[in-house]
Each structure stands twice: as structure tokens, then as C-alpha cells.
Write a protein that holds these residues in place. Structure first.
Motif: not given
Ligand code: ZN
Length: 420
Positions: A392-407
């Protein structure tokens, strides 16, 4: 990647949370309401302790109605070549027999293969194992008038001889479950005629989700959810399934209340999951307007027993799995990562296009009276909560998430089938 040395969940506190709510919490019952009040109070206290009311919103309940079926009558009497009534429980799928029941030939069809079912027209059939929608449809297509399925094990005694109650949304064919040992007797004695009487009615249960939100520092408009269901099945107090998950979400709330995240985080305890993900379905519906702001859902379902291993079931792009693998290695947290849909509340978010995962641990006693706090371990709770908080800390804090918001497309298709 990130090494998180400041994450210290409290296993004893998490254990206390599970012990304090060690009663049946079926949707719409006093037990569920009592647990919702307890969770709300715990969240209020945790928020008050920090004194950070500037960025922690007041914990709240969100009420909703959960549609369900209730058994009114379930009877199975074998009438030929001997007469005996067996204890059964209705399949809660909405289907009833005639008021006086169906009197029909009785046929054992193994696991429901085509050859056995070719004789099933006009009969009530006995099928091994609980059955799913496609099998019910197959039995119906064969012209059977009703079905009986087998539950339990030959080792069961006393209370464990009570047949399991199954619920299947689909398949308008009346059915019941009978205990293994009774089924053995029925087949042994070559039952050939029966009367099956199943009556059930539609009801609506009052249920609630409990939620609390922490506003993010840098990206407050982006939302990460951390979730677990707190209801149980009627058979047992669901310590493993899933108050342990609820306790871990509370530990995560404690952590992020003290360590304000960059993104907004919502911690949610869902009601009525056991009735078919009804709480999470209600959440995404009543928050429809902001679902496009949701970037990730971290869910926990089945947790807290000492033996077993943690699994992250990730319903998202494979890059998420690769990132999580690095993250877990970096933080020396032993997990197995699986890239697939997971039959829990994470599916509800994935279905709305939100990358999601369920943290899960194997264990004993799910959906039985044996799912008690006795088998829960503070150590396993602490380790699970640390895994949850780290992800959770990773997805909540990472300035730029490396993955697309898609399934991914194949998972979308599976989800479509799942929610059909
Ligand atoms: Zn569960």
C-alpha cells in the motif's frame, strides 16, 4: 524500489481486534451490526490518537440493502424401496417446489456426467459435490425436477453432520444439500423414489460498510483503497474468513494515519461479502462519480493463521506483479505472486477498471463453525499487515506509478463471466 523500515504493525493489537469480534456476523444480523459499530469505534479511536483531524476524515458507515433468500422449508423423504426422512438444507437460489413437494423417481448421477443424466428426465438427482450454475443448468436441461448434492466428510460427527447451506444466484431448479454419510446410506440402499419439498422466500437485509479516508499530501485527487470484508457466513465466527483481514486493514489505517500518504487512501470494511460481494458492489455504485480517480485496490481475504503462505492475487497488468516482486524482495517479505482474478472484493474494483489485488493466506475451517480465533496467530497477523502496508505504501506514495490504470483483456473477459 522502496525499502520500508518504518512499518511496524502490532500483531497483538490485531489479534485483540479478531478476538473482540469472535461471533457470527452474517449480513443483516445483530452480529454484523455489532461488528460494524466496533470497527467504527476502533477507527475513531485510532484517528483521535493521532490528533491529525486535518487530513483524516471522520470515520463513517454507509448503509445499504442486501437482497437474499431465506429457507422456509427443506425436506427430503426417500419413499422407495424404504421410507426415511433425511436432514437437508435448501440451495438458496430462489427456486421452490410445489407446496406439497415433488414426488418423483430418485437417481444417483455421480458428478453429473452426460450418460448418467440421460436417465434424469422427471427425476430428482443426487450429485456429488456442491454444484455451480452450469451444472444446475445441465441437470435442468436433462429434464430433472430437482437436485440433491453431497456435503461434509465421512469423519464428521455431531454438529458437523448438519448439511451446509449453499447459495447460488442462478439456476431456477429447487435443490438441497445432504450430508455425506446420509448420501452413502441413500445410495447403498438404492433409493428409487423420493419426495423433495423446498420452500424459500426473498428477503432484504440491512447491512453497512465502514470507511475512513486519509487525504493525500501530493495527489489528493487520486485514491488508493485498502479493504476487507467483516461479515461472516452463518455457520461460524469467521476469524480467518475474514476478521483477520479486517484487523490488517485497521493496522494499515494506524500506520497511514501516522505516516500521511501522498495519495488519498480510503480504508473500507465491507459488509455482506458472503452474500455475493454486495458491500463492495454497493460501494462502487454509491461512489460512481469518483471511481475514475481510483488508482489501486488492496484487498485482504482469508488471513491470520500461523501455518501457510501469503499470496498476492493481482488482477492487473503483469508489470504490477514485477514491481511487487521487487518490492517484496527488497523488504524480505515472503509472498507468492499470482496474476489472475480473485473471487473476492478486489474483483469489484477490477470490474470497474481499477487495478486490484487480494492478499490471501491458506488456512483451515473456512465457512465452518471451526473458523475460530483459536487458530489465529498474532505473528501471522503482523506479517500479513506488514506485507499489506508495504504494498500500500508503494502505490500510495510512488510519485509516478509504472503501470497503466487498466485491466488486461483476458481478465476483463473472466470478470465479465464472474459477474454475469
Ligand atoms: Zn472471505
Amino acid at each position: 524500489m522502496n525499502k520500508y523500515t518504518e512499518i511496524h504493525p502490532n500483531g497483538q493489537r490485531a489479534y485483540q481486534f479478531v478476538a473482540d469480534t469472535a461471533y457470527v456476523r452474517e449480513s443483516g444480523t445483530k452480529g454484523e451490526h455489532k461488528a460494524a459499530e466496533y470497527i467504527l469505534k476502533e477507527a475513531e479511536q485510532a484517528a483521535a490518537q493521532t490528533g491529525k483531524s486535518v487530513y483524516i476524515q471522520t470515520p463513517r458507515m454507509e448503509f445499504f440493502q442486501c437482497p437474499d433468500f431465506q429457507q422456509k422449508k427443506a425436506e427430503l423423504v426417500i419413499c422407495q424401496p424404504y421410507k426415511k426422512a433425511y436432514p437437508v438444507r435448501a440451495y438458496l437460489n430462489g427456486a421452490c417446489t410445489l407446496e406439497e413437494g415433488i414426488t418423483a423417481p430418485f437417481l444417483f448421477v455421480g458428478k453429473g456426467d452426460d450418460i448418467s443424466l440421460s436417465q434424469a428426465k422427471g427425476a430428482v438427482v443426487l450429485v456429488c459435490d456442491p454444484i455451480r450454475e452450469d451444472t444446475i443448468n445441465k441437470i435442468k436441461a436433462a429434464g430433472a425436477l430437482g437436485f440433491v448434492t453431497v456435503c461434509g466428510t465421512p469423519l464428521d460427527q455431531g454438529e458437523d453432520r448438519i448439511p451446509t447451506q449453499y447459495r447460488r444466484k442462478a439456476g431456477d431448479l429447487p435443490g438441497a444439500s445432504v450430508h455425506y454419510l446420509d448420501a452413502v446410506e441413500i445410495v447403498e440402499k438404492q433409493a428409487s423414489q423420493c419426495c423433495l419439498n423446498i420452500q424459500q422466500s426473498e428477503i432484504s437485509r440491512n447491512s453497512a460498510n465502514v470507511a475512513v479516508r486519509i487525504l493525500g499530501t501530493d495527489f489528493p485527487e487520486e485514491i488508493v483503497t485498502v479493504t476487507a470484508h467483516y461479515d461472516s457466513v452463518p455457520e461460524g465466527p469467521g476469524a480467518y474468513d475474514n476478521m483477520s483481514g479486517g484487523a490488517m486493514v485497521m493496522e494499515a489505517f494506524h500506520h497511514f494515519a501516522e505516516h500521511r500518504p501522498a495519495r488519498t487512501m480510503e480504508f473500507i470494511w465491507f459488509g455482506s461479502e458472503e452474500k455475493g460481494l454486495v458491500g463492495s458492489q454497493n460501494y462502487v455504485k454509491s461512489h460512481e462519480g469518483e471511481m475514475s480517480s481510483h488508482v489501486f485496490n488492496l484487498n485482504v481475504d482469508l488471513a491470520g493463521q500461523l501455518l501457510g503462505g501469503n499470496v498476492l492475487g493481482v488482477t492487473a497488468d503483469p508489470t504490477v506483479c514485477a514491481e511487487l516482486k521487487n518490492l517484496m524482495e527488497e523488504n524480505q517479505l515472503g509472498v507468492t505472486i499470482k496474476n489472475q482474478v480473485w473471487a473476492s472484493d478486489s474483483n469489484t474494483f477490477a470490474w470497474k477498471g481499477v487495478p486490484a489485488l487480494t492478499l490471501n493466506r491458506d488456512g483451515f475451517g473456512m465457512h465452518t463453525r471451526h473458523d475460530t480465533v483459536e487458530y489465529i496467530s498474532p505473528r501471522a497477523l503482523e506479517e500479513g499487515a506488514k506485507t499489506l502496508c508495504t504494498a500500500a505504501a508503494w502505490v500510495a506514495n510512488e510519485p509516478e506509478l509504472s503501470f497503466e490504470r487498466e485491466i488486461p483483456e483476458d481478465m476483463k473477459r473472466e470478470l465479465e463471466k464472474y459477474f454475469a
